[in-house]
Write an enzyme that holds these catalytic residues in place. Sequence first.
Site, PDB file in Angstrom:
ATOM      1  N   LYS A 113      25.479  53.126  91.599  1.00  0.00           N
ATOM      2  CA  LYS A 113      24.058  52.769  91.615  1.00  0.00           C
ATOM      3  C   LYS A 113      23.848  51.267  91.432  1.00  0.00           C
ATOM      4  CE  LYS A 113      23.627  56.015  88.476  1.00  0.00           C
ATOM      5  NZ  LYS A 113      24.876  56.760  88.721  1.00  0.00           N
ATOM      6  N   ILE A 114      24.515  50.699  90.421  1.00  0.00           N
ATOM      7  CA  ILE A 114      24.281  49.272  90.122  1.00  0.00           C
ATOM      8  C   ILE A 114      24.949  48.388  91.171  1.00  0.00           C
ATOM      9  CG2 ILE A 114      24.698  47.437  88.433  1.00  0.00           C
ATOM     10  CD1 ILE A 114      24.567  49.669  86.242  1.00  0.00           C
TER      11      ILE A 114
ATOM     12  N   THR B 196      29.151  42.646  84.092  1.00  0.00           N
ATOM     13  CA  THR B 196      28.025  43.277  83.381  1.00  0.00           C
ATOM     14  C   THR B 196      28.342  44.744  83.125  1.00  0.00           C
ATOM     15  OG1 THR B 196      26.955  43.771  85.497  1.00  0.00           O
ATOM     16  CG2 THR B 196      26.222  41.776  84.359  1.00  0.00           C
ATOM     17  N   SER B 197      29.625  45.123  83.225  1.00  0.00           N
ATOM     18  CA  SER B 197      29.958  46.555  83.132  1.00  0.00           C
ATOM     19  C   SER B 197      30.481  46.935  81.748  1.00  0.00           C
ATOM     20  CB  SER B 197      30.968  46.921  84.209  1.00  0.00           C
ATOM     21  OG  SER B 197      30.425  47.880  85.062  1.00  0.00           O
ATOM     22  N   ARG B 198      31.741  46.672  81.504  1.00  0.00           N
ATOM     23  CA  ARG B 198      32.320  46.917  80.179  1.00  0.00           C
ATOM     24  C   ARG B 198      33.351  45.816  79.926  1.00  0.00           C
ATOM     25  NH1 ARG B 198      28.509  49.424  79.346  1.00  0.00           N
ATOM     26  NH2 ARG B 198      28.272  51.609  78.718  1.00  0.00           N
TER      27      ARG B 198
ATOM     28  N   ASP C 186      28.289  39.609  80.361  1.00  0.00           N
ATOM     29  CA  ASP C 186      27.285  40.286  79.541  1.00  0.00           C
ATOM     30  C   ASP C 186      27.965  41.227  78.552  1.00  0.00           C
ATOM     31  OD1 ASP C 186      24.535  41.000  78.876  1.00  0.00           O
ATOM     32  OD2 ASP C 186      24.983  42.951  79.771  1.00  0.00           O
TER      33      ASP C 186
ATOM     34  N   GLU D 263      33.301  43.236  71.624  1.00  0.00           N
ATOM     35  CA  GLU D 263      31.892  42.975  71.284  1.00  0.00           C
ATOM     36  C   GLU D 263      31.376  43.841  70.139  1.00  0.00           C
ATOM     37  OE1 GLU D 263      30.177  44.127  75.152  1.00  0.00           O
ATOM     38  OE2 GLU D 263      29.121  45.742  74.115  1.00  0.00           O
TER      39      GLU D 263
ATOM     40  N   HIS E  75      25.266  41.845  75.891  1.00  0.00           N
ATOM     41  CA  HIS E  75      25.095  43.191  76.456  1.00  0.00           C
ATOM     42  C   HIS E  75      23.607  43.522  76.603  1.00  0.00           C
ATOM     43  CE1 HIS E  75      27.471  47.180  76.949  1.00  0.00           C
ATOM     44  NE2 HIS E  75      26.375  47.215  77.696  1.00  0.00           N
ATOM     45  N   GLN E  76      22.919  42.641  77.325  1.00  0.00           N
ATOM     46  CA  GLN E  76      21.470  42.788  77.448  1.00  0.00           C
ATOM     47  C   GLN E  76      21.024  43.120  78.864  1.00  0.00           C
ATOM     48  OE1 GLN E  76      20.274  38.436  76.682  1.00  0.00           O
ATOM     49  NE2 GLN E  76      18.891  38.970  78.341  1.00  0.00           N
ATOM     50  N   ALA E  77      21.999  43.367  79.763  1.00  0.00           N
ATOM     51  CA  ALA E  77      21.619  43.550  81.169  1.00  0.00           C
ATOM     52  C   ALA E  77      20.641  44.709  81.352  1.00  0.00           C
ATOM     53  CB  ALA E  77      22.863  43.765  82.025  1.00  0.00           C
ATOM     54  N   PHE E  78      20.728  45.697  80.465  1.00  0.00           N
ATOM     55  CA  PHE E  78      19.856  46.882  80.611  1.00  0.00           C
ATOM     56  C   PHE E  78      18.431  46.619  80.138  1.00  0.00           C
ATOM     57  CE2 PHE E  78      18.938  48.195  76.250  1.00  0.00           C
ATOM     58  CZ  PHE E  78      19.792  47.349  75.555  1.00  0.00           C
TER      59      PHE E  78
HETATM   60  P1  NAI Z   1      27.929  54.722  88.819  1.00  0.00           P
HETATM   61  O1  NAI Z   1      28.641  55.905  88.270  1.00  0.00           O
HETATM   62  O2  NAI Z   1      26.718  54.942  89.666  1.00  0.00           O
HETATM   63  O3  NAI Z   1      28.956  53.833  89.682  1.00  0.00           O
HETATM   64  C1  NAI Z   1      30.253  53.550  89.275  1.00  0.00           C
HETATM   65  C2  NAI Z   1      31.094  53.371  90.525  1.00  0.00           C
HETATM   66  O4  NAI Z   1      32.408  52.984  90.112  1.00  0.00           O
HETATM   67  C3  NAI Z   1      31.231  54.668  91.352  1.00  0.00           C
HETATM   68  O5  NAI Z   1      30.916  54.418  92.710  1.00  0.00           O
HETATM   69  C4  NAI Z   1      32.691  55.054  91.163  1.00  0.00           C
HETATM   70  O6  NAI Z   1      33.245  55.693  92.316  1.00  0.00           O
HETATM   71  C5  NAI Z   1      33.323  53.690  90.940  1.00  0.00           C
HETATM   72  N1  NAI Z   1      34.648  53.777  90.354  1.00  0.00           N
HETATM   73  C6  NAI Z   1      35.151  54.729  89.534  1.00  0.00           C
HETATM   74  N2  NAI Z   1      36.444  54.462  89.256  1.00  0.00           N
HETATM   75  C7  NAI Z   1      36.750  53.326  89.913  1.00  0.00           C
HETATM   76  C8  NAI Z   1      37.943  52.550  90.034  1.00  0.00           C
HETATM   77  N3  NAI Z   1      39.065  52.923  89.421  1.00  0.00           N
HETATM   78  N4  NAI Z   1      37.885  51.436  90.791  1.00  0.00           N
HETATM   79  C9  NAI Z   1      36.744  51.081  91.423  1.00  0.00           C
HETATM   80  N5  NAI Z   1      35.604  51.758  91.354  1.00  0.00           N
HETATM   81  C10 NAI Z   1      35.607  52.879  90.607  1.00  0.00           C
HETATM   82  O7  NAI Z   1      27.599  53.794  87.586  1.00  0.00           O
HETATM   83  P2  NAI Z   1      26.500  52.641  87.482  1.00  0.00           P
HETATM   84  O8  NAI Z   1      25.227  53.214  86.980  1.00  0.00           O
HETATM   85  O9  NAI Z   1      26.494  51.852  88.735  1.00  0.00           O
HETATM   86  O10 NAI Z   1      27.088  51.778  86.269  1.00  0.00           O
HETATM   87  C11 NAI Z   1      28.294  51.054  86.416  1.00  0.00           C
HETATM   88  C12 NAI Z   1      28.745  50.585  85.048  1.00  0.00           C
HETATM   89  O11 NAI Z   1      27.810  49.620  84.556  1.00  0.00           O
HETATM   90  C13 NAI Z   1      28.756  51.668  83.965  1.00  0.00           C
HETATM   91  O12 NAI Z   1      29.994  52.360  83.954  1.00  0.00           O
HETATM   92  C14 NAI Z   1      28.560  50.892  82.707  1.00  0.00           C
HETATM   93  O13 NAI Z   1      29.845  50.598  82.166  1.00  0.00           O
HETATM   94  C15 NAI Z   1      27.900  49.594  83.153  1.00  0.00           C
HETATM   95  N6  NAI Z   1      26.559  49.412  82.598  1.00  0.00           N
HETATM   96  C16 NAI Z   1      26.294  48.260  81.898  1.00  0.00           C
HETATM   97  C17 NAI Z   1      25.039  48.032  81.369  1.00  0.00           C
HETATM   98  C18 NAI Z   1      24.691  46.766  80.642  1.00  0.00           C
HETATM   99  O14 NAI Z   1      23.650  46.698  79.970  1.00  0.00           O
HETATM  100  N7  NAI Z   1      25.498  45.718  80.724  1.00  0.00           N
HETATM  101  C19 NAI Z   1      23.971  49.048  81.513  1.00  0.00           C
HETATM  102  C20 NAI Z   1      24.350  50.183  82.332  1.00  0.00           C
HETATM  103  C21 NAI Z   1      25.598  50.363  82.813  1.00  0.00           C
END
Ligand code: NAI
Length: 329
Positions: A153-154, A228-230, A254, A259, A291-294
Amino acid sequence: MKLAFFDTKSYDIPGFQRYGDPAGVEIKFFEPNLNEDTVSLAAGFDAVCVFVNDTVNAAVVDSLYRLGVKAIVLRCAGFNNVDIKACQGKLRVFRVPAYSPHAVAEHAMALLLTINRRTHKAYIRTRDFNFSLQGLAGFDLYGKTVGVIGTGKIGRVFADICKGFGMNILAYDKFPAADSGLNYVELPELFAKSDIISLHCPLTDETRHIINADSIAQMKKGVTIINTSRGALVNTEDLITGIKDRKVGAACLDVYEEEGDLFYEDYSGHIVEDDKLVRLIAMPNVIVTSHQAFLTNEALDNIASTTVNNLTRFFGGNPDTSTEVCYHK
Ligand code: NAI
């Protein structure tokens, strides 16, 4: 139903009260994170609500189970901090799969624009009536190649934003989306051709330290890395080395591997002990946000409504399987 809410921040409370009160959810807001030391606070509650830096390991899961807690509701998408296997047969786990992919993707672009055009430095200069442009040159994003790792999604919203800037997109995903219209390549090609690399995949055993000395060695000199992921997607020491070697041109972070004890708290009056984080923050080509992207009003509202819905459906005997986290998923 009684909910113990851990790691409470002031901005959490209004939304959760707005949705929780009419649904009959009695919420006790606790400031501490959930971990082995604080888990006893959950005694007498039906469910716990946790966020990204709460520690829900096997020991905490066992304690919650013994205390009679039935469910964990994560008010976030990622669930790497919960031992899902340990929850099997003991606790049901729900999350907020999507609260605003736009919030996170827009923050990633905000960081990229900031580090590239030095608006954070320009702002400080002009406030001091320093109108010099020395050292503020950036580069056009138009025509540059951005590598998007994780096109869920992101990642897809971020790719759309980049398209609007006239950038070329290279994508990598373990499970490419057939309908995305994205140009999928293997990681080595993405590393070799991208001017900017943005991480949007979850943290798993496979993706831990996906950015490391070896992958950095494959990248273009001057590459900008956005995370911005983990935090643990990036090997922080290798990133620091890459920046010191002038291989990595900039980093927008982020999230940060360690952290947990720092982010979301005010340490401005303290001597921060984490030398790697301090080193990163001291670098002129690094931006760290906490960690404020959300953090948009829309996302906070969605988080509260989905979490309360997760609770009421579970305790009403009709759990939402689309938001449930299962070990086999
Ligand atoms: P999502 O589940 O919609 O997309 C994740 C994508 O990563 C999927 O298309 C999946 O197939 C892919 N994926 C899985 N394993 C993989 C690998 N080994 N190599 C490459 N791609 C792989 O998740 P969404 O909503 O897009 O969120 C992504 C990440 O963003 C979350 O897991 C979370 O860690 C992080 N996040 C960070 C926030 C923040 O405030 N900084 C807020 C929300 C999410």
